[in-house]
Design a protein around this motif. Structure first.
Motif, short mmCIF file in Angstrom:
data_model
loop_
_atom_site.label_atom_id
_atom_site.label_comp_id
_atom_site.label_asym_id
_atom_site.label_seq_id
_atom_site.Cartn_x
_atom_site.Cartn_y
_atom_site.Cartn_z
N SER A 1 9.44 15.42 -13.04
CA SER A 1 8.82 16.88 -13.53
C SER A 1 10.19 17.60 -13.10
N GLY A 2 11.42 17.20 -12.84
CA GLY A 2 11.97 17.75 -12.42
C GLY A 2 12.05 18.55 -10.96
N GLY A 3 11.10 18.37 -9.82
CA GLY A 3 11.30 18.11 -8.97
C GLY A 3 10.00 18.70 -8.17
N ALA A 4 9.17 18.70 -9.16
CA ALA A 4 7.94 18.83 -8.54
C ALA A 4 7.09 18.25 -8.06
N VAL A 5 7.44 16.82 -7.53
CA VAL A 5 6.76 15.83 -6.59
C VAL A 5 8.26 15.53 -5.46
N SER A 6 7.55 15.65 -4.01
CA SER A 6 8.36 14.70 -3.47
C SER A 6 7.72 14.35 -2.12
N ALA A 7 8.25 13.16 -1.81
CA ALA A 7 7.73 12.46 -1.16
C ALA A 7 8.90 11.83 0.45
N ASP B 258 1.04 -0.87 -0.30
CA ASP B 258 -0.10 0.29 0.07
C ASP B 258 0.97 0.79 0.06
N VAL B 259 2.06 1.12 0.60
CA VAL B 259 3.20 2.55 0.70
C VAL B 259 3.85 2.49 -0.31
N ILE B 260 4.70 1.11 -0.45
CA ILE B 260 6.33 1.13 -1.27
C ILE B 260 5.16 1.46 -3.58
N ALA B 261 4.24 0.29 -3.37
CA ALA B 261 3.45 1.31 -4.78
C ALA B 261 3.12 2.85 -5.14
N PRO B 262 2.70 3.02 -4.73
CA PRO B 262 2.43 4.80 -4.63
C PRO B 262 3.63 5.31 -4.52
N TYR B 263 4.62 5.12 -3.16
CA TYR B 263 5.64 5.68 -3.30
C TYR B 263 6.26 6.24 -4.21
N GLU B 264 6.43 5.05 -5.17
CA GLU B 264 7.43 4.65 -6.00
C GLU B 264 6.97 5.44 -7.20
N VAL B 265 5.89 5.64 -8.03
CA VAL B 265 4.89 6.44 -8.47
C VAL B 265 5.19 8.14 -7.95
N LEU B 266 5.03 8.28 -7.05
CA LEU B 266 5.68 9.58 -6.98
C LEU B 266 6.93 9.76 -7.28
N HIS B 267 7.37 9.17 -6.53
CA HIS B 267 8.90 9.49 -6.45
C HIS B 267 9.22 9.36 -8.38
N THR B 268 8.80 8.88 -8.78
CA THR B 268 9.61 8.72 -10.37
C THR B 268 8.88 9.99 -10.92
#
Length: 232
Positions: A30-36, A15-25
Motif C-alpha cells: 500500500s506504500g506505507g498505509a499500514v505499519s506494525a 499468533d503474532v508472527i502470522a498476522p504481523y507478516e500480513v500487515l507488514h506486507t
C-alpha cells in the motif's frame, strides 16, 4: 493504520508472527498505509514465547492512544494442559493466561488492554486464546467472539456470545479461532481498512487464500441452529 502486537511472557509466537507478516506486507503493497510494531506493557524488552528458546523483541510500550489496532495473542498450552483440556472442556486457559488473570487487579498489561477496548477509533483483535485472556478479565462480556475450539465453553461461561466461526467481526472487536486463523483475521482487517485490491495483492505475495466466512452481526437471521450460540 498503525498496529501494535502485544507480547507477554508465554505468548504463542504464531499468533503474532502470522498476522504481523500480513500487515507488514500490506504496508509494503500500500506504500506505507499500514505499519506494525511489537510491544509489551513494560516497553522495549526481550519477551520469551511459550516455545522454549524462541524469543521476540518488543520495540516499544503498548500505547492505546497511538494504536489504531491492538492485537492480543494467546498462549500455547503445554502437553499436560492439552490433555486436561480434552478431558475437561476448558481448553486454552494456559498457565500464562491464568497468571495474567490472577494478576488482574495490579496488571499493567490488563489496564492498558482495558484502555484499548474503551478507546474510540481503536480496534482490538485477538487470535486464538487471546480472546480468553480478554474474556476472563471481564472485557468481552456481552460481546460476540470466537476462540480455539477447546476454549468455547470457557468463553461462553465468561459472558461472551460465542460464535463458531474462523473470524468474528464485532465492530471494534475482531477475534479468530485456532492459531493459523490469525492469517485470516489479518487479511480481513487489511481488506476492511484498505479494500480488496490491496488484500488480493497480499494474498498473492504470501501464496495464501483466506479460509472460512467472516461472521458479522448483519443480514438475515438463520432459521435453524440460532445465531450465535446462547451463553451458558
Amino acid at each position: 493504520m498503525h498496529a501494535q502486537f502485544v507480547l507477554f511472557d508465554g505468548f504463542d509466537p504464531l499468533d503474532v508472527i502470522a498476522p504481523y507478516e500480513v500487515l507488514h506486507t500490506a504496508g509494503i503493497v500500500s506504500g506505507g498505509a499500514v505499519s506494525a510494531e511489537l510491544v509489551s506493557a513494560e516497553g522495549a524488552r526481550p519477551v520469551p514465547s511459550s516455545i522454549e528458546g524462541l524469543t521476540l523483541n518488543a520495540t516499544g510500550r503498548l500505547d492505546p492512544y497511538r494504536a489504531d489496532l491492538v492485537l492480543v495473542p494467546g498462549s500455547a498450552p503445554s502437553g499436560d494442559e492439552l490433555e486436561a483440556a480434552e478431558s475437561s472442556g476448558y481448553g486454552q486457559l494456559t498457565s500464562a493466561t491464568r497468571a495474567l488473570r490472577e494478576q488482574a487487579p495490579q496488571s499493567t498489561l490488563l489496564s492498558l488492554l482495558t484502555h484499548s477496548m474503551r478507546q474510540p477509533g481503536t480496534t482490538v483483535a485477538a487470535v486464538c486464546g487471546g480472546s480468553l485472556l480478554l474474556a476472563m478479565t471481564g472485557l468481552l462480556s456481552g460481546r460476540r467472539a470466537t476462540t480455539h475450539h477447546l476454549g468455547m465453553d470457557l468463553l461462553g461461561a465468561a459472558g461472551v456470545h460465542v460464535v463458531s466461526a474462523r473470524v468474528v467481526d464485532d465492530g471494534d472487536l475482531v477475534t479468530s479461532a485456532g492459531v493459523t486463523s490469525g492469517l485470516d483475521l489479518a487479511l480481513h482487517l487489511v481488506e476492511r481498512e484498505l479494500g480488496p485490491r490491496i488484500v488480493h495483492s497480499v494474498e498473492i505475495l504470501l501464496a495464501y487464500e483466506r479460509r472460512g466466512t467472516v461472521w458479522r452481526p448483519r443480514g438475515s437471521l438463520p432459521k435453524v441452529f440460532g445465531d450465535p450460540r446462547p451463553v451458558r
